[in-house]
Design an enzyme around this catalytic site. Structure first.
Site, PDB file in Angstrom:
ATOM      1  N   GLY A 132       3.306  -5.446  10.974  1.00 16.59           N
ATOM      2  CA  GLY A 132       3.909  -4.944  12.210  1.00 16.59           C
ATOM      3  C   GLY A 132       4.480  -6.018  13.110  1.00 16.59           C
TER       4      GLY A 132
ATOM      5  CB  CYS B 275      19.895 -21.052  -9.926  1.00 15.02           C
ATOM      6  SG  CYS B 275      21.597 -20.643  -9.497  1.00 15.02           S
TER       7      CYS B 275
ATOM      8  CG  ASP C  10      -0.881  -1.477   7.528  1.00 11.99           C
ATOM      9  OD1 ASP C  10      -0.321  -1.008   6.508  1.00 11.99           O
ATOM     10  OD2 ASP C  10      -0.326  -2.308   8.264  1.00 11.99           O
TER      11      ASP C  10
ATOM     12  CG  ASP D 217       7.021  -9.216   1.399  1.00 13.13           C
ATOM     13  OD1 ASP D 217       6.133  -9.363   2.254  1.00 13.13           O
ATOM     14  OD2 ASP D 217       7.788  -8.236   1.405  1.00 13.13           O
TER      15      ASP D 217
ATOM     16  CD  GLN E  76       0.199  -2.902  11.814  1.00 15.92           C
ATOM     17  OE1 GLN E  76       0.945  -3.079  12.784  1.00 15.92           O
ATOM     18  NE2 GLN E  76       0.655  -2.930  10.566  1.00 15.92           N
TER      19      GLN E  76
ATOM     20  CG  HIS F 289      22.311 -19.381  -5.644  1.00 16.19           C
ATOM     21  ND1 HIS F 289      22.208 -20.738  -5.842  1.00 16.19           N
ATOM     22  CD2 HIS F 289      22.499 -19.204  -4.310  1.00 16.19           C
ATOM     23  CE1 HIS F 289      22.359 -21.352  -4.679  1.00 16.19           C
ATOM     24  NE2 HIS F 289      22.530 -20.440  -3.738  1.00 16.19           N
TER      25      HIS F 289
ATOM     26  CG  PHE G 123       7.052  -1.350   5.390  1.00 20.84           C
ATOM     27  CD1 PHE G 123       7.031  -1.828   6.693  1.00 20.84           C
ATOM     28  CD2 PHE G 123       8.258  -1.298   4.723  1.00 20.84           C
ATOM     29  CE1 PHE G 123       8.199  -2.230   7.322  1.00 20.84           C
ATOM     30  CE2 PHE G 123       9.434  -1.709   5.340  1.00 20.84           C
ATOM     31  CZ  PHE G 123       9.399  -2.183   6.637  1.00 20.84           C
TER      32      PHE G 123
ATOM     33  CB  SER H 166      -0.867   0.010   1.254  1.00 20.59           C
ATOM     34  OG  SER H 166      -0.006   0.141   2.391  1.00 20.59           O
TER      35      SER H 166
END
Ligand SMILES: [Zn+2]
Length: 375
Positions: free
Chosen positions: A214, A304, A145, A264, A187, A333, A94, A91
């Site tokens: 968070g 890879c 957020d 992520d 949160q 890699h 962050f 969003s």
């Protein structure tokens, strides 16, 4: 159609499929981060070849450079960056909240801050964030957020939780790109009452998926996993669960075991930029002289583009000379390592063997970390 199909469980761990406009995402899924519309140094076809099923894009950076309206004019983010697989956009919250010295004020509609690009005052409301992500045309948009730092006072944390819900309500029915899913974010840090309350309030809004925000912002890791252990099962079981900001091998296994479906982190590409490789022998710092004559690949079992063709000695040479190919090969890699680890966990869940998969993986990683320290 529901946006999520749960296909197997093993303890709290889950395997499933997130259905998006640009294709299905098998979960658990690691999402490589393409902050500015590119996973640094890596071509989209290479991302596909190493097993990437979904990418993360960043509303904050793309809004300022080159501009979400410009991207919309050119057909949306998929076409703009030449990636036609699923994209999740964060969003922008962050970035606004983590660059704290640029933060000017927070209110019930949004946040005011200084742009990192030119220092000018900027505004990001909950509805702005929804509009930016609609312009980008991502498959999954995240709610804006309030993402506070660790160790906030109870009162400030409560205020962050309250405001996160107010913003989420406003975004729920905001215009979307065609077929775009929207995830809510809970949160509340590790505070039992506030985290529970935030999860309840966000879950009630019935988003397509839910994230825990968070929790990876500098607090103690043991506490983070402990919180996750009771918090993840409170999230609606029929929808994807996203843990924001984790991507080290141990952390990935810990969150998967606790019932997280998506995560992520910039770690694989950032680690590459420091000249380090993630391997089953632990983290290899290629600047170390012991690799100068090492003819072996980074990892014997990795398929890879770096491991199938090049030696550690050659990669070390590239890194030391700051050659771009070195950075690119190490990024490929490291991404592949985490994608393989995650895919392996998915298979283990399907067999009902996640516990032993995790124990074996952690033992291998710990063994070699100890060996590395001894050198
Ligand atoms: Zn490799």
């Amino acid at each position: 159609m529901s946006s999520f199909t749960l296909t197997a469980t093993d303890g709290e761990a889950r395997a499933g499929i997130v259905h998006t406009t640009h294709g299905d995402v098998p979960t658990p899924a690691f999402m490589p981060v393409g902050t500015k519309g590119t996973v640094k140094t890596v071509h989209p076809d290479e991302l596909t070849a190493i097993g990437t099923t979904i990418l993360l894009g960043n509303a904050y950076h793309l809004h300022f450079r080159p501009g979400d309206e410009l991207i919309a004019e050119l057909g949306g983010l998929h076409r703009f960056m030449g990636w036609d697989g699923p994209i999740l956009t964060d969003s922008g919250g962050f970035q606004v909240f983590s660059l704290r010295d640029t933060l000017l004020g927070v209110d019930d509609e949004g946040v005011t801050f200084r742009s990192v690009y030119d220092g000018s005052a900027a505004r990001l409301s909950a509805l702005d964030s929804a509009r930016i992500q609609a312009n980008l045309g991502s498959d999954i948009a995240m709610c804006l957020d309030v993402c506070p730092p660790a160790n906030l006072s109870h009162r400030d944390l409560e205020d962050a939780v309250r405001r996160t819900t107010v913003w989420a309500r406003g975004q729920r029915d905001a215009p979307r790109a065609p077929g775009q899913l929207r995830f809510g974010i809970a949160q509340g840090a590790s505070d039992p009452d506030l985290r529970r309350r935030s999860i309840e309030e966000i879950a009630e809004l019935d988003f397509d998926g839910n994230a825990l925000g968070g929790l990876s912002v500098g607090e103690d890791r043991a506490q983070m996993f402990e919180t996750l252990e009771w918090a993840a099962p409170l999230l609606p079981a029929g929808k994807p669960r996203y843990f924001m900001g984790i991507g080290d091998p141990e952390g990935i296994l810990e969150v998967i075991e606790r019932g997280i479906d998506m995560f992520d982190c910039v770690l694989p590409t950032r680690t590459a930029r420091t000249g380090s490789a993630l391997t089953w022998e632990g983290r290899l710092n290629l600047r170390n002289a012991r690799f100068a004559r090492d003819p072996r690949p980074l990892d014997e079992n990795c398929a890879c583009p770096a491991c199938t063709r090049f030696s550690r000695a050659y990669l070390r040479h590239l890194i030391n000379q700051q050659e771009l190919l070195g950075l690119r090969l190490l990024s490929l890699h490291n991404l592949r390592f985490l994608l393989d680890l995650t895919a392996g966990a998915r298979q283990a869940i399907e067999r009902g063997e996640l516990r032993s998969y995790k124990a074996e993986a952690l033992a291998r990683l710990a063994d070699t970390a100890a060996a590395e320290e001894a050198l």
